[in-house]
Design an enzyme around this catalytic site. Structure first.
Site, PDB file in Angstrom:
ATOM      1  N   CYS A 105      57.141  38.399  41.408  1.00 41.49           N
ATOM      2  CA  CYS A 105      55.787  38.384  40.872  1.00 41.49           C
ATOM      3  C   CYS A 105      54.986  37.028  41.124  1.00 41.49           C
ATOM      4  O   CYS A 105      55.290  36.013  41.106  1.00 41.49           O
ATOM      5  CB  CYS A 105      55.957  38.396  39.314  1.00 41.49           C
ATOM      6  SG  CYS A 105      54.473  38.332  38.327  1.00 41.49           S
ATOM      7  N   ASN A 159      63.576  41.883  44.282  1.00 42.15           N
ATOM      8  CA  ASN A 159      64.327  42.938  43.470  1.00 42.15           C
ATOM      9  C   ASN A 159      65.766  43.376  44.086  1.00 42.15           C
ATOM     10  O   ASN A 159      66.001  42.768  45.046  1.00 42.15           O
ATOM     11  CB  ASN A 159      63.574  44.185  43.546  1.00 42.15           C
ATOM     12  CG  ASN A 159      62.141  44.195  42.840  1.00 42.15           C
ATOM     13  OD1 ASN A 159      61.222  44.255  43.529  1.00 42.15           O
ATOM     14  ND2 ASN A 159      62.154  44.417  41.462  1.00 42.15           N
TER      15      ASN A 159
HETATM   16  N1  COA Z   1      40.974  47.696  39.277  1.00 41.41           N
HETATM   17  C1  COA Z   1      40.387  47.244  39.899  1.00 41.41           C
HETATM   18  N2  COA Z   1      39.391  46.148  39.257  1.00 41.41           N
HETATM   19  C2  COA Z   1      39.511  45.757  38.205  1.00 41.41           C
HETATM   20  C3  COA Z   1      40.491  46.237  37.496  1.00 41.41           C
HETATM   21  C4  COA Z   1      41.299  47.264  38.170  1.00 41.41           C
HETATM   22  N3  COA Z   1      42.466  47.734  37.282  1.00 41.41           N
HETATM   23  N4  COA Z   1      40.575  45.727  36.189  1.00 41.41           N
HETATM   24  C5  COA Z   1      39.562  44.671  36.148  1.00 41.41           C
HETATM   25  N5  COA Z   1      38.734  44.711  37.323  1.00 41.41           N
HETATM   26  C6  COA Z   1      37.838  43.881  37.763  1.00 41.41           C
HETATM   27  C7  COA Z   1      36.647  44.049  36.739  1.00 41.41           C
HETATM   28  O1  COA Z   1      35.818  45.173  37.059  1.00 41.41           O
HETATM   29  C8  COA Z   1      36.095  42.772  37.277  1.00 41.41           C
HETATM   30  O2  COA Z   1      35.378  42.979  38.236  1.00 41.41           O
HETATM   31  P1  COA Z   1      33.819  42.147  38.695  1.00 41.41           P
HETATM   32  O3  COA Z   1      34.123  40.647  38.622  1.00 41.41           O
HETATM   33  O4  COA Z   1      33.508  42.509  39.885  1.00 41.41           O
HETATM   34  O5  COA Z   1      32.832  42.229  37.262  1.00 41.41           O
HETATM   35  C9  COA Z   1      37.204  41.880  37.570  1.00 41.41           C
HETATM   36  O6  COA Z   1      38.335  42.641  37.730  1.00 41.41           O
HETATM   37  C10 COA Z   1      37.398  41.039  36.283  1.00 41.41           C
HETATM   38  O7  COA Z   1      37.776  41.998  35.106  1.00 41.41           O
HETATM   39  P2  COA Z   1      38.508  41.347  33.687  1.00 41.41           P
HETATM   40  O8  COA Z   1      38.658  42.738  33.007  1.00 41.41           O
HETATM   41  O9  COA Z   1      37.533  40.494  33.164  1.00 41.41           O
HETATM   42  O10 COA Z   1      39.810  41.140  34.184  1.00 41.41           O
HETATM   43  P3  COA Z   1      40.403  39.493  34.230  1.00 41.41           P
HETATM   44  O11 COA Z   1      39.863  38.809  35.452  1.00 41.41           O
HETATM   45  O12 COA Z   1      40.700  39.161  33.027  1.00 41.41           O
HETATM   46  O13 COA Z   1      42.013  39.974  35.044  1.00 41.41           O
HETATM   47  C11 COA Z   1      43.517  41.970  35.284  1.00 41.41           C
HETATM   48  C12 COA Z   1      42.789  40.981  34.247  1.00 41.41           C
HETATM   49  C13 COA Z   1      44.536  42.779  34.468  1.00 41.41           C
HETATM   50  C14 COA Z   1      42.380  42.831  35.816  1.00 41.41           C
HETATM   51  C15 COA Z   1      43.951  41.050  36.359  1.00 41.41           C
HETATM   52  O14 COA Z   1      44.656  39.847  35.729  1.00 41.41           O
HETATM   53  C16 COA Z   1      45.058  41.874  37.022  1.00 41.41           C
HETATM   54  O15 COA Z   1      44.899  42.782  37.878  1.00 41.41           O
HETATM   55  N6  COA Z   1      46.342  41.590  36.944  1.00 41.41           N
HETATM   56  C17 COA Z   1      47.342  42.288  37.842  1.00 41.41           C
HETATM   57  C18 COA Z   1      48.527  41.449  37.816  1.00 41.41           C
HETATM   58  C19 COA Z   1      49.656  41.899  38.661  1.00 41.41           C
HETATM   59  O16 COA Z   1      49.439  43.149  39.444  1.00 41.41           O
HETATM   60  N7  COA Z   1      50.788  41.433  38.645  1.00 41.41           N
HETATM   61  C20 COA Z   1      51.978  41.919  39.194  1.00 41.41           C
HETATM   62  C21 COA Z   1      52.482  43.020  38.638  1.00 41.41           C
HETATM   63  S1  COA Z   1      53.578  42.938  37.478  1.00 41.41           S
HETATM   64 ZN    ZN Z   2      59.525  42.942  39.439  1.00 38.72          ZN
END
Ligand code: COA
Ligand code: ZN
Length: 315
Positions: free
Chosen positions: A240, A249
């Protein structure tokens, strides 16, 4: 030991593994790996994730990968999503099943998805609605189920309350994830013995990381509790990006080798899986943690040394 006759493996290497690779893996190669995995008979593949491309740039090509893979009839192609935006993208891209993510510990959830657990559960309620309308089943994953790299021990009651909310939202399955390999077999058994009777009808998955060489022992403990669904990564890829100290994994081919050796069916062709792992090593350009790829299967035989040959002939 009380072991099942058959287990179902979900390959997560192209998601949990590729998300943390330092270099972007070209879309063509991602598609090739998924297709090779499909050809091994792998019943379930978590192909990619529909997350923010800023958070995980390695998987920004999720739509393209989903569009280009060849689907083996009968296999399930899933993807991970953190919110309803991800769920809508995944449904649009034609995934068969949605996997969601929330942590059992507040600090890891904030580090991973920039939300409190309560905020995540709010988003996952919206995810559930998208999936209900699209007719897609949801398997809800819970990171740091057995311990958090920031907070340490995660009280079972905290885990239970997250499970309860996800079950209320309509998840058909719960995947307990040991994000940084903190779980031990005794703890896995205690956790499952406590939770499984409380949530009848739920399909339980164990998602392990082999950070401390306890992944296969933990899987054995879970099988003794009646769990038959396990996530694994080809070659032992994985980790992660938002959990310090996370590593790969449980290695899929090592796990399949172990299960087949015990007479447990997976429906997977182990030789084809080992060839796929070799190809993934070429793609990532470094040796992976898997053992079987180095040692060969347990039925590997070596030529007898001449001296032993002579002694045996003389006897
Ligand atoms: N797919 C694509 N874009 C996304 C999205 C998604 N599922 N969710 C949010 N976004 C975009 C928003 O549209 C926004 O875009 P902009 O800056 O162009 O307006 C931007 O991302 C920020 O959105 P926001 O809702 O404020 O999210 P955030 O910046 O607080 O991030 C997550 C939150 C959840 C979207 C982000 O942390 C994330 O994708 N994390 C994934 C973690 C992961 O995969 N971890 C490993 C696996 S366990
Ligand atoms: Zn995992």
């Amino acid at each position: 030991m009380k072991l099942p006759r058959r287990v179902t493996i979900t390959e997560v290497g192209t998601r949990d593994g590729f998300q943390i690779e330092p270099d972007f893996i070209p879309t063509d190669l991602k598609v090739e790996v998924v297709n090779r995995l499909s050809a091994t008979g792998m019943p379930r593949i978590e192909v990619t994730s529909f997350v923010s491309p800023k958070a995980v740039p390695q998987l920004k090509d999720a739509e393209e990968v989903m569009a280009r893979i060849t689907r083996r009839p009968g296999a399930t192609y899933a993807a991970l999503v953190p919110n309803d935006k991800g769920a809508s993208r995944a449904v649009e891209a034609g995934v068969d099943e949605i996997h969601t993510v929330v942590s059992a510990s507040e600090s890891h959830n904030l580090a991973n998805v920039n939300m409190t657990i309560a905020e995540s559960l709010q988003k996952l309620s919206a995810v559930a609605e998208v999936c209900r309308r699209a007719g897609k089943p949801v398997v809800a994953g819970i990171s740091t189920s057995f311990g958090c790299p920031f907070e340490g021990e995660v009280p079972l009651q905290n885990l239970e309350s997250v499970v309860a909310r996800l079950v209320d939202l309509g998840a058909k399955g719960i995947a307990l994830a040991d994000t940084t390999g903190m779980a031990n077999p005794g703890q896995v058994a205690r956790t499952l013995e406590y939770l499984m009777p409380k949530f009848p009808g739920i399909e339980w998955t164990l998602h392990t990381h082999d950070t401390r060489a306890m992944a296969i022992p933990n899987i054995l403990a879970a099988m003794e509790c009646g769990v038959t669904r396990f996530d694994a990564s080809i070659g032992g890829l994985g980790g992660c990006p938002f959990a310090p100290g996370a590593s790969g994994n449980v290695c899929t081919e090592d796990l399949v080798h172990c299960l087949h050796a015990m007479g447990i069916e997976t429906g997977i062709n182990l030789d084809a899986l080992i060839d796929t792992s070799k190809r993934v090593q070429e793609i990532v350009g470094r040796p992976l943690p898997g053992q079987i790829i180095k040692a060969g299967k347990a039925d590997r035989r070596y030529p007898l040394p001449d001296s032993v040959h002579r002694r045996l002939a003389a006897e």
